[in-house]
Design a protein around this motif. Structure first.
Motif, short mmCIF file in Angstrom:
data_model
loop_
_atom_site.label_atom_id
_atom_site.label_comp_id
_atom_site.label_asym_id
_atom_site.label_seq_id
_atom_site.Cartn_x
_atom_site.Cartn_y
_atom_site.Cartn_z
N LEU A 410 0.74 -1.40 0.12
CA LEU A 410 -0.03 -0.15 -0.09
C LEU A 410 0.82 1.47 -0.01
N ALA A 411 2.13 1.19 0.15
CA ALA A 411 2.98 2.40 0.37
C ALA A 411 2.85 3.37 -0.59
N LYS A 412 2.77 3.01 -1.93
CA LYS A 412 2.90 3.99 -2.89
C LYS A 412 1.29 4.23 -3.62
N ALA A 413 0.25 3.69 -3.00
CA ALA A 413 -1.11 3.62 -3.73
C ALA A 413 -1.66 5.32 -3.54
N ASP A 414 -1.19 5.84 -2.59
CA ASP A 414 -1.81 7.11 -2.49
C ASP A 414 -1.26 8.19 -3.58
N LEU A 415 -0.27 7.77 -4.36
CA LEU A 415 0.07 8.53 -5.65
C LEU A 415 -0.90 8.62 -6.54
N GLY A 416 -1.94 7.91 -6.44
CA GLY A 416 -3.00 8.31 -7.60
C GLY A 416 -4.15 8.77 -7.07
N THR A 417 -4.07 9.35 -5.87
CA THR A 417 -5.15 10.02 -5.26
C THR A 417 -5.23 11.47 -5.66
N ASN A 418 -6.35 12.22 -5.47
CA ASN A 418 -6.53 13.68 -6.08
C ASN A 418 -5.76 14.39 -4.85
N MET A 419 -5.79 14.16 -3.61
CA MET A 419 -5.04 15.00 -2.73
C MET A 419 -3.63 14.86 -2.92
N VAL A 420 -2.88 13.91 -3.12
CA VAL A 420 -1.47 13.81 -3.44
C VAL A 420 -1.12 14.56 -4.78
N ALA A 421 -2.19 14.28 -5.73
CA ALA A 421 -1.85 14.98 -7.06
C ALA A 421 -1.83 16.51 -6.66
N GLU A 422 -2.62 16.92 -5.76
CA GLU A 422 -2.62 18.45 -5.77
C GLU A 422 -1.69 18.83 -4.72
N PHE A 423 -1.05 18.05 -3.68
CA PHE A 423 -0.33 18.30 -2.58
C PHE A 423 0.83 17.21 -2.49
N PRO A 424 1.83 17.13 -3.55
CA PRO A 424 2.78 15.97 -3.44
C PRO A 424 3.39 15.88 -2.02
N GLU A 425 3.54 16.85 -1.59
CA GLU A 425 4.19 16.95 -0.05
C GLU A 425 3.31 16.16 0.97
N LEU A 426 2.15 15.48 0.58
CA LEU A 426 1.38 14.74 1.65
C LEU A 426 1.56 13.19 1.34
N GLN A 427 2.32 12.76 0.36
CA GLN A 427 2.50 11.31 -0.03
C GLN A 427 2.91 10.47 1.52
N GLY A 428 2.35 9.47 1.61
CA GLY A 428 2.50 8.85 2.88
C GLY A 428 1.34 9.21 3.75
N ILE A 429 1.47 10.41 4.12
CA ILE A 429 0.37 11.08 5.03
C ILE A 429 -0.88 10.52 4.71
N MET A 430 -1.18 10.80 3.30
CA MET A 430 -2.58 10.72 3.09
C MET A 430 -2.93 9.27 2.90
N GLY A 431 -1.83 8.30 2.46
CA GLY A 431 -2.01 6.99 2.43
C GLY A 431 -2.38 6.39 3.86
N ALA A 432 -1.89 6.98 4.81
CA ALA A 432 -2.33 6.60 5.94
C ALA A 432 -3.46 6.82 6.53
N TYR A 433 -3.95 8.02 6.49
CA TYR A 433 -5.47 8.29 6.36
C TYR A 433 -6.36 7.34 5.97
N TYR A 434 -6.21 7.29 4.44
CA TYR A 434 -7.14 6.21 3.78
C TYR A 434 -6.91 4.87 4.17
N ALA A 435 -5.71 4.38 4.54
CA ALA A 435 -5.75 3.09 5.07
C ALA A 435 -6.36 2.94 6.55
N ALA A 436 -6.41 3.85 7.38
CA ALA A 436 -7.16 3.86 8.62
C ALA A 436 -8.44 3.81 8.36
N ALA A 437 -8.95 4.51 7.65
CA ALA A 437 -10.44 4.67 7.04
C ALA A 437 -11.04 3.17 6.36
N ASP A 438 -10.00 2.74 5.71
CA ASP A 438 -10.28 1.31 5.25
C ASP A 438 -10.18 0.26 6.49
N GLY A 439 -9.82 0.42 7.47
CA GLY A 439 -9.70 -0.61 8.59
C GLY A 439 -8.41 -1.41 8.37
#
Length: 715
Positions: A410-439
């Motif tokens: 899952l480490a690089k999966a957030d590269l395809g999200t809208n948020m990381v596309a807008e804010f590349p500085e949030l790589q990893g951080i957003m992945g963690a939020y989305y992973a937490a939301a997914d359980g």
């Protein structure tokens, strides 16, 4: 009448411009001031105790020098001209070539009789020696301005036309005015098509009018009172910081302890000439969005200072605005900024809610369409390599592989999200939020959030083990892959961060050891060499240079050498790292070696060890096994018995990770070693005797150097 070389006054130089790049302002201001100061100093136009004051605002670069001469003292000079046979004709008169050279150096008054002949060992040269009048301030300052402008660290040069509509110049921004004021006198210099004067302009909005500067010492006060401009960058910055903290305290909040706050403070200081801080707020509904998103958009796009709850550290719905305007009723400024920030926060909210509609794991397949490197394949291929390495690490440490594998997947999966596309500085951080939301498992979530850290700085525990494994796997893959395709760091260039990756690996091994996952001994579960060898094998269809693993290993130990240099003696570090021992043992070995170096036996043993190493290098024959029956001399028999006695004890202590005890054991060999070298001729004429003695020394050398190369302690 007073000589002009004895008259000193303060000098003010100001270049008035359009708004300068804020992130470059401090560097531009310092370079401008130092360029002028250093050039004047070289021309002896400054008193030895001359002070310097730097000023930099969005629209001006300036400096004030406290004690400047109108003319430098007379200076002796020596000018090497040219060979005498070229400079003088057959009659001993100046040739045209020499006359032209003298004129170019301002020495056209000299005749042949004034020149000195000196030999450089090959031929006679002509020299001009004498005493010349010192430089005039007008000439020196012109040279200083030319130098300073030409050598500014300008991020991007602009071309623009001067008022005549014909001449064009190059500078970071269009310049509109130049002050060169020595005392109350204008120095006749020019730059960028601007003649020097004494006039500047005040604040663009609150006092946009000409200001006539009386003297260098009235500069700051006049700009402040007449122009509503705080000229000093430092004073302006301190004013902003004071206002920020006062507002935060009044609201029961803090600015937080993120290093980004200090960087933002520097940036806003470079954006305003008369700072005033106001309080804004946004709709609390946006706090449902991950706070990193809101913080980033406020700091990055709007230059606001978000406020945080001092107890929880959570973001509040208030922020601070640093305005360039001080007004009686700031409501329109506050409301205007609140209107501007709302759509930014709404965008972040939309991106977050949209991204959450698809599970993070469902985005992994799309990584096949994102290139990692054209020689190393896609991000999906990289993910598969990191997964293999993460599983390998887990197996070597004797823990379950499932979560390490999941985190790597899952480490690089957030590269395809809208948020990381807008804010590349949030790589990893957003992945963690989305992973937490997914359980996803908590340690997987934590691993995603920590993957971009520079180093691990706390002992690894059960909750952070998965993060550590992902951290190591990614850095090993980066080092082998990027190095393996020839992109090796050179000089200051390291675009792929391989130095940082190496230091990260070192920290991870240290913290695994601190947490008990990599005990120093008795069993080495994981070594750097094993990890790099395995990583090399994961690249499959992407060929990696054959010597990559060995080269990367040397590189990592070299980075470790630099890291340790501030804490230990160089010879102690070299003694240990020359063996490239397991990373988790390095510090313990160095500490043991540093203690050993204080032993009275250390110097003698180190010298003997160095001598042994040199003898073994010179040996032409293969070093074989010791034949104890051939040891006839008492000194060589005594040394052999000492090795037999001490070797198993030292090796056992080494196997237990007790490096200090192992070295202390070998210190007992000093007497036998000293006697051996005093009594025995190692390189005997008899080849058999010589070979046997070399074999004895080789055995001693091996056991003495198990912890460190002791010979490197020899001074």
């Amino acid at each position: 009448m007073t000589s002009t070389t004895h008259i000193t006054q303060a000098l003010l130089v100001e270049l008035l411009t359009e708004e300068l790049p804020p992130k470059a302002l401090q560097a531009l201001g310092a370079a401008f001031a130092q360029g002028i100061r250093n050039t004047l100093d070289k021309q002896h136009l400054l008193e030895p105790d001359c002070t310097i004051d730097l000023f930099a605002t969005p629209r001006r670069l300036a400096l004030r020098l406290g004690a400047v001469r109108m003319q430098a003292p007379r200076q002796t000079y020596t000018e090497k001209l040219m060979p005498a046979k070229i400079g003088l004709d057959s009659k001993g008169e100046l040739t045209a070539a020499l006359a032209k050279k003298l004129a170019g150096k301002g020495l056209s008054q000299l005749t042949a009789a004034d020149l000195i002949h000196e030999s450089d060992g090959k031929q006679d040269y002509l020299y001009a020696k004498g005493v010349a009048d010192g430089a005039l301030l007008a000439d020196g300052l012109q040279e200083a301005l030319d130098y300073a402008i030409a050598n500014l660290p300008i991020p991007k040069v602009m071309h623009y036309q001067l008022a005549d509509g014909i001449t064009s110049v190059k500078f970071v921004r269009p310049a509109h005015g130049l002050i060169a004021l020595w005392g109350d006198t204008v120095i006749p210099v020019s730059i960028l098509g601007l003649p020097a004067g004494r006039e500047t302009r005040g604040h663009r909005f609150m006092a946009n009018r000409p200001i006539t500067i009386k003297t260098p010492h009235t500069y700051e006060q006049q700009l402040d009172i007449e122009g509503r401009v705080i000229a000093s960058f430092t004073v302006r910055k301190d004013s902003i910081a004071t206002q920020l903290h006062a507002h935060a305290k009044r609201l029961g909040a803090t600015l937080g302890d993120d290093p980004a706050v200090a960087a933002l403070l520097d940036e806003v200081t470079a954006l305003v000439e008369h700072p005033t801080v106001y309080v804004g707020e946004f709709d609390e509904q946006f706090l449902a969005v991950p706070q990193e998103c809101l913080i980033l958009t406020m700091r990055l796009n709007q230059k606001y200072f978000p406020l945080f709850d001092p107890d929880t550290g959570k973001l509040t719905h208030r922020f601070l605005i640093v305005s360039n305007m001080q007004v009686a009723d700031p409501s329109h400024i506050i409301l205007g900024n609140q209107r501007v920030v709302r759509p930014r926060l709404a965008d972040a909210q939309f991106f977050f809610n949209t991204d959450r509609k698809a599970p993070l794991a469902s985005r992994v397949a799309a990584l096949a369409g994102i290139v990692y490197h054209n020689k190393l394949g896609s991000q999906l291929e990289r993910v598969e390599r990191v997964r293999q390495i993460a599983r390998y690490l887990a197996e070597r440490l004797g823990v379950q592989t499932q979560n390490a594998d999941r985190a790597a997947l899952l480490a690089k999966a957030d590269l395809g999200t809208n948020m990381v596309a807008e804010f590349p500085e949030l790589q990893g951080i957003m992945g963690a939020y989305y992973a937490a939301a997914d359980g996803e498992a908590q340690d997987v979530v934590h691993a995603l959030s920590e993957q971009y850290r520079i180093r691990l700085d706390a002992a690894v525990n059960d909750a952070t083990l998965t993060a550590a494994l992902l951290f190591i796997a990614e850095r090993a893959e980066t080092l082998i892959g990027i190095w393996g395709i020839g992109l090796v760091p050179t000089g200051e260039r390291d675009p792929y961060g391989l130095r940082r990756a190496a230091l990260g690996l070192i920290s991870a091994f240290e913290q695994l050891q601190a947490g008990g996952y990599l005990p120093i001994e008795p069993t080495l579960r994981l070594t750097l060499s094993d990890l790099l060898a395995f990583t090399t094998g994961t690249f499959g269809a992407h060929p990696i240079a054959a010597d990559t693993a060995a080269s990367v290993q040397h590189f990592v130990y070299e980075r470790y050498r630099h890291q340790l240099a501030g804490d230990y003696e160089r010879n102690v570090i070299d003694a240990v790292l020359s063996l490239e021992p397991p990373l988790q043992q390095v510090v313990a070995r160095i500490q043991a070696c540093a203690d050993f170096a204080q032993y009275p036996e250390a110097a003698s043993l180190a010298a003997a060890n160095k001598r042994i190493a040199n003898l073994l290098k010179k040996a032409d024959d293969h070093i074989g096994q010791i034949n104890h029956e051939q040891l006839k001399e008492p000194a060589e028999r005594a040394l052999a018995q000492t090795v037999i006695k001490l070797k198993p004890q030292a090796e056992a202590q080494l196997a237990q990770g007790d490096f200090a005890a192992s070295l202390a054991t070998m210190a007992q060999a000093r007497g036998a070693v000293d006697t051996f070298f005093a009594d025995i001729m190692v390189m005997a004429d008899d080849p058999a005797v010589r070979a046997n003695r070399l074999a004895l020394l080789a055995d001693l050398h091996n056991v003495m150097n198990q912890v460190a190369d002791i010979s490197r302690l020899a001074q």
